[in-house]
Design an enzyme around this catalytic site. Structure first.
Site, PDB file in Angstrom:
ATOM      1  N   LYS A  79       0.897  -1.235  -0.055  1.00  0.00           N
ATOM      2  CA  LYS A  79       0.214   0.000   0.195  1.00  0.00           C
ATOM      3  C   LYS A  79       0.878   1.254  -0.153  1.00  0.00           C
ATOM      4  O   LYS A  79       1.968   1.566   0.645  1.00  0.00           O
ATOM      5  CB  LYS A  79      -0.809  -0.040   1.148  1.00  0.00           C
ATOM      6  CG  LYS A  79      -2.034   0.938   1.336  1.00  0.00           C
ATOM      7  CD  LYS A  79      -2.764   0.870   2.447  1.00  0.00           C
ATOM      8  CE  LYS A  79      -4.029   1.849   2.787  1.00  0.00           C
ATOM      9  NZ  LYS A  79      -4.733   1.534   3.941  1.00  0.00           N
ATOM     10  N   SER A 154      -9.748   1.381   3.278  1.00  0.00           N
ATOM     11  CA  SER A 154      -8.882   2.277   2.206  1.00  0.00           C
ATOM     12  C   SER A 154      -7.739   1.411   1.481  1.00  0.00           C
ATOM     13  O   SER A 154      -7.210   1.736   0.552  1.00  0.00           O
ATOM     14  CB  SER A 154      -8.064   3.432   2.992  1.00  0.00           C
ATOM     15  OG  SER A 154      -7.195   2.859   3.827  1.00  0.00           O
ATOM     16  N   SER A 178      -9.747  -1.063   7.384  1.00  0.00           N
ATOM     17  CA  SER A 178      -9.243  -0.685   6.196  1.00  0.00           C
ATOM     18  C   SER A 178      -8.437  -1.929   5.360  1.00  0.00           C
ATOM     19  O   SER A 178      -8.055  -1.914   4.247  1.00  0.00           O
ATOM     20  CB  SER A 178      -8.114   0.543   5.932  1.00  0.00           C
ATOM     21  OG  SER A 178      -9.030   1.670   5.977  1.00  0.00           O
TER      22      SER A 178
END
Lengths: 511, 488
Positions: A79, A154, A178
């Site tokens: 990420k 997310s 997330s």
């Protein structure tokens, strides 16, 4: 069976045995990325040349007889919120679009030390704020199961990358769900360890007391593999736990007499019936494996979302104050700023508004204002404003302090429940994946998606999200397992038990 | 009777003498090239995290116990939030509602008795990180600022007094005593020029108006770069506030606390723009740091590590050594190494007053002239002690003391060697008596004068005796001559 259908654990065994090379493996994933990421949009960046070069180097070292780390030669997607030396770390924000981190996050350093191949940086909601990855400043990510749907967020890019077989493993971060929610939406496994298990050093902070790094993968076995690499004490993070992470028992050993807590409050208004029946079916599977279901109550869980949306924005408003255009990151065009200020002053003076002219921003203040308003997206601004308000003199006690008190009550609920059960099971989200764009104009509805996930962050406990079914339209449904602090082993064994008896995790999206 | 009483509280920021910064390993060395002592942590790079410097905690704890503060069982770190270019995180890590120490006191006194000895209460002392330095360059109207982040993250202890001081003199005494204490326990070099010690003063007046006490609005004075400046600023501000009160009658509570900057060259305080004053720091606990609890053992260890404090030494110099308050003050104010020197010398000399005289007069004079510290002084404490002992025993005539001292100083000799090099030795009493006898015989007029009641006439003989034997002790010569004349 093609290479990419193997688990990371299996790939690791084959690499070690010399049956496959890392170059072959990495190339197989890169081919998938080249072919499908145009429609999925999981990656913000990937570098074919760099990944292949890294794979070659590992193959060479292996051929030379070197002892390599447990992830040697295996691609891992990361990420875009973990600092990597010399690489862009954008947090999917215009603010950090050109920011190159001067150091490695501890998690990145550990991945490098274990010889993993960092294959690319995945898309996310800006600064990890959101549950659909639609808040990325750069691109949307599509759910590989249905390109019209959100992959969640997310860590939407991280989840979509694993679901689409762009990488066997990926790293996400979880502040309010997330990792678990996008894992649930993408039909894979996502794991948020106990707060403090994985170092936050180099993780660009959203809400420091809630943020935790964790793995995403197809199987619990692979989750355990990646977790064991990234977890452990780090003296660079004061909140890092100095507790051993080794498991006493291998995770493939089933739990005898497993007691599963079923939370009455989970099955209330707002829960989609397809989700409910998939989750109840998972309960039945556990019962068939010898587990005992015990009803537990988490009476304060109804305040969890409200509590979370006070605490997280408060911390975010502070953590994001550093993005001011002064030292690094986006800065508004100063020539334009100066001209704009001069024009405003002239206009005010001409109108005889001397007081207003004197009250005009100083050039510095105007630079702050413009840089931040131009480079942050709407959701980030919303949370900065919420947090700034809640911490302001006169409101602190009513919001922040009250939220801290409720946070403690929620934790007490869990402590009580875990005195009776080993894990708590329930849905990950109230609904299956929603369509892209369907919630963007309704922030509150978007926040309510976090209903079942935020408590694990507020309490710091570990939580696992597993695929446990599909909706009629073929979208994944997730099961969440939560355990008491530091009980990662229990959680992963319980998850593995389930996956040994079911095949949801082996299903692949029709790309 | 004064028209008003000045009420003063001081906030002192002290840089703790750690090698590295409060939350990272960067050096705290003063004077390096701008932005060379920085790292991702102290410049607030995304993802960086603070880690508490144990040494800073220890120094803060030592200071707190030396200031007689209580140490709460738990202390935590808070973020004080405001925007400024030299504050790279957008917040300063400080302590808000749970400081690491509170409720202490520091005693101040004046050896010249210009005010009565009193205790100044310490409200709290807390640990925080320093900001960076903004350098504003406004050449040719083109405002340009540059920032040096070397100082960012340097550990500071903010020591806040209660408003217990009543004059600029008392404020000065408080600062002197505080600085002395901090340098004695070695937690800070207190160098104001390098910013290791900074003072803000809160000042207002209590005006007696026909039996009614009226308080004027509190003003915080900043930008004072020396203790002298603090004194001057407070004196100026008191006068200014009285004048404003006479003109406007403004009382405490009529307006928010004002901040004024001290202009040292002009000798005035100037108001700062109200916009710069209004602030809501939105304090909240820093989630990146864990609260700290000091154990009783740690607090006891900190106390034990302090050694003798200035106030204790001052007291023992007077009660045990028989020194005057003034002498005790002069010695203690020189710092711990000089006190160590003095005490070692006294042990050898067995004459506290004698050592004190030589130290306060000659040693300090030499040090001042050569701008050196006692550490490099060429006469060791043992040597000086021996030197004073020899004077006390009479082995070294008092009159030759200065010569011997100078020889010791210049040639690095022991007292005995210096005396030898100067040919100083004790003269036998019988030898002295025959010397005196011959002098009396050679000077019958002096003998007559003395017999006639002019005792001072014998003085001329002392000079002659010294000429014949430089080691002759003048007081002995005088006494022997007088005795001999009496027998004649």
């Amino acid at each position: 069976m093609s290479l990419i259908e193997l688990s990371a654990a299996e790939q690791s065994r084959k690499l070690a045995a010399g049956e496959i090379s890392s170059v072959e493996l990495v190339q197989a994933y890169l081919d998938r990325i080249e072919k499908y990421d145009g429609s999925v949009g999981a990656f913000l960046r990937y570098d074919t040349g760099r990944a292949i070069a890294a794979a070659k180097e590992i193959d060479k070292r292996r051929a030379a007889g070197e002892t390599l780390g447990p992830l040697a030669g295996i691609p891992v997607a990361v990420k875009d919120i973990l600092a990597e030396r010399g690489q862009r770390t954008s947090c999917a924000s215009k603010m950090l679009e050109e920011f190159h981190a001067p150091y490695d996050a501890t998690v990145i350093a550990r991945l490098k030390a274990t010889d993993a191949v960092l294959i690319g940086r995945t898309n996310m909601d800006e600064f990890a704020m959101g549950g659909s990855t639609e808040n990325s400043a750069f691109q949307t990510t599509q759910n590989p199961w249905n390109l019209k749907c959100s992959p969640g967020g997310s860590s939407g890019g991280a989840a979509a990358a694993v679901a689409a077989d762009f990488a066997p493993l990926s790293i996400g971060t979880d502040t309010g769900g997330s990792i678990r929610q996008p894992a649930g939406f993408c039909g894979i496994v996502g794991f948020k360890p106990t707060y403090g298990r994985v170092s936050r050093f180099g993780l660009v902070a959203f809400a420091s007391s809630l943020d935790q790094v964790g793995p995403l993968a197809r199987s619990v076995e692979d989750i355990a593999l990646l977790y064991s690499v990234i977890a452990g004490h780090d003296p660079q993070d004061s909140t890092s736990l100095d507790k051993p992470i080794e498991f006493a028992t291998p995770i493939d050993k089933p739990l005898e007499g497993l007691k599963i807590g079923v939370v009455a409050e989970h099955f209330a208004e707002g829960l989609d019936s397809e989700v409910e029946s998939a989750v109840r079916e998972a309960f039945a599977t556990y019962e068939s494996l010898g587990a005992k279901l015990v009803e537990v109550s988490l009476p304060h869980s109804k305040y969890a979302v409200a509590t979370y949306y006070v605490i997280a924005p408060c911390e975010a408003s502070s953590n994001l104050a550093r993005y001011d255009g002064v030292h690094y990151g986006y800065r508004s065009d100063q020539a334009k700023l100066a001209a704009e200020l001069a024009a405003e002053r002239a206009a005010l003076e001409e109108a005889g508004e001397r007081g207003a002219a004197e009250d005009l921003d100083t050039p510095l203040v105007r630079m702050y204002r413009k840089s931040r308003s131009e480079a942050f997206g709407p959701e980030v601004k919303r949370r900065i404003m919420l947090g700034t308000y809640a911490l302001s003199a006169g409101y602190y006690d009513a919001y922040y302090l009250k939220a801290l008190q409720v946070r403690r009550l929620i934790r007490q609920d869990y402590d009580k429940a875990f005195a009776e059960v080993d894990v708590i099971a329930g849905p990950v989200t109230p609904t299956p994946p929603f369509e892209l764009g369907s919630l963007v104009d309704d922030p509150l509805a978007m926040y309510l998606v976090d209903l079942y996930t935020v408590s694990a962050n507020l309490t710091g406990i570990p939580a696992l999200s597993l695929p446990c079914g599909a909706s009629k339209s073929g979208l994944p449904i997730g099961l969440q397992l939560q355990a008491k602090p530091l009980a990662e082993e229990t959680l992963l064994r319980a998850g593995h038990m389930y996956q040994s008896a079911t095949d949801w995790h082996t299903r692949r999206p029709p790309l | 009777m004064s028209k008003y009483t000045t009420i003063i509280g001081l906030e002192v920021h002290v840089q703790l003498a750690t090698k590295s910064k409060l939350f990272c390993r960067c050096s705290t060395q003063f004077g390096a090239e701008p932005n060379t002592q920085t790292c991702p942590v102290c410049i607030g790079m995304p993802g960086s995290l603070p880690v508490m410097n144990e040494e800073a905690l220890n120094l803060a704890l030592q200071t707190a116990v030396a200031l007689n503060c209580t140490i709460p069982p738990l202390t935590k770190w808070d973020r004080k939030q405001y925007y400024y270019p030299d504050l790279p995180k957008g917040y300063q890590i400080s302590q808000y509602d749970m400081p690491m120490s509170e409720h202490g006191h520091l005693e101040i006194s004046d050896s010249k008795d210009r005010f009565e000895t009193k205790q100044i209460r310490i409200l709290r002392a807390h640990l925080e990180e320093d900001a960076g330095k903004s350098v504003h360059d406004e050449v040719a109207g083109r405002a340009d600022s540059v920032i040096d982040l070397n100082r960012t993250g340097t550990p500071l202890l903010e020591i806040v007094s209660e408003p217990d001081m009543r004059s600029a003199l008392e404020a000065r005494a408080y600062l002197d005593e505080l600085k002395l204490l901090l340098t004695y326990i070695g937690v800070s070099d207190c160098n104001m020029q390098e910013g290791s010690l900074r003072v803000d003063a809160n000042v207002n007046l209590h005006i007696d108006k026909g039996g009614e006490k009226i308080a004027t609005p509190i003003v915080e004075i900043k930008n004072m770069n020396s203790f002298r400046a603090v004194e001057r600023a407070i004196e100026y501000e008191a006068g200014r506030q009285y004048k404003v009160w006479q003109e406007t009658g403004a009382k405490l509570g009529d307006s928010p606390k004002q901040t004024r900057g001290w202009d040292d060259a002009a000798g005035v305080t100037r108001g700062q723009r109200s916009k710069e004053e209004s602030s809501d720091y939105r304090y909240f606990p820093d989630p990146d740091l864990v609260p700290v609890s000091f154990s009783d053992e740690q607090v006891d260890a900190a106390k034990a590590s302090l050694g003798e404090l200035p106030s204790t030494i001052r007291e023992s110099l007077q009660s045990d050594h028989g020194l005057s308050a003034y002498d005790a003050e002069v010695l203690v104010n020189q710092g711990r190494t000089l006190i160590d020197y003095y005490q070692s010398a006294v042990k050898v000399a067995g004459d506290a007053k004698g050592v004190c005289n030589w130290v306060t007069q000659d040693v300090l004079r030499v040090l001042k002239e050569s701008d050196a510290g006692i550490e490099t002084f060429s006469i060791t404490a043992a040597s000086l002690g021996d030197f004073v002992a020899k004077q006390k025993s009479g082995e070294l005539p008092t009159a030759r003391g200065r010569d011997v001292f100078d020889a010791m100083l210049e040639k690095g000799l022991s007292a005995a060697d210096a005396m030898h090099s100067l040919g100083i030795e004790e003269v036998d009493d019988s030898e002295l008596e025959s010397l005196c006898q011959s002098l009396l015989e050679a000077n019958p007029r002096i003998v007559d004068d003395v017999k006639g009641g002019k005792q001072q006439a014998v003085g001329a003989l002392i000079g002659q005796a010294k000429k014949q034997n430089p080691n002759a002790d003048p007081s002995k010569v005088r006494q022997i001559c007088l005795d001999l004349i009496a027998k004649m």
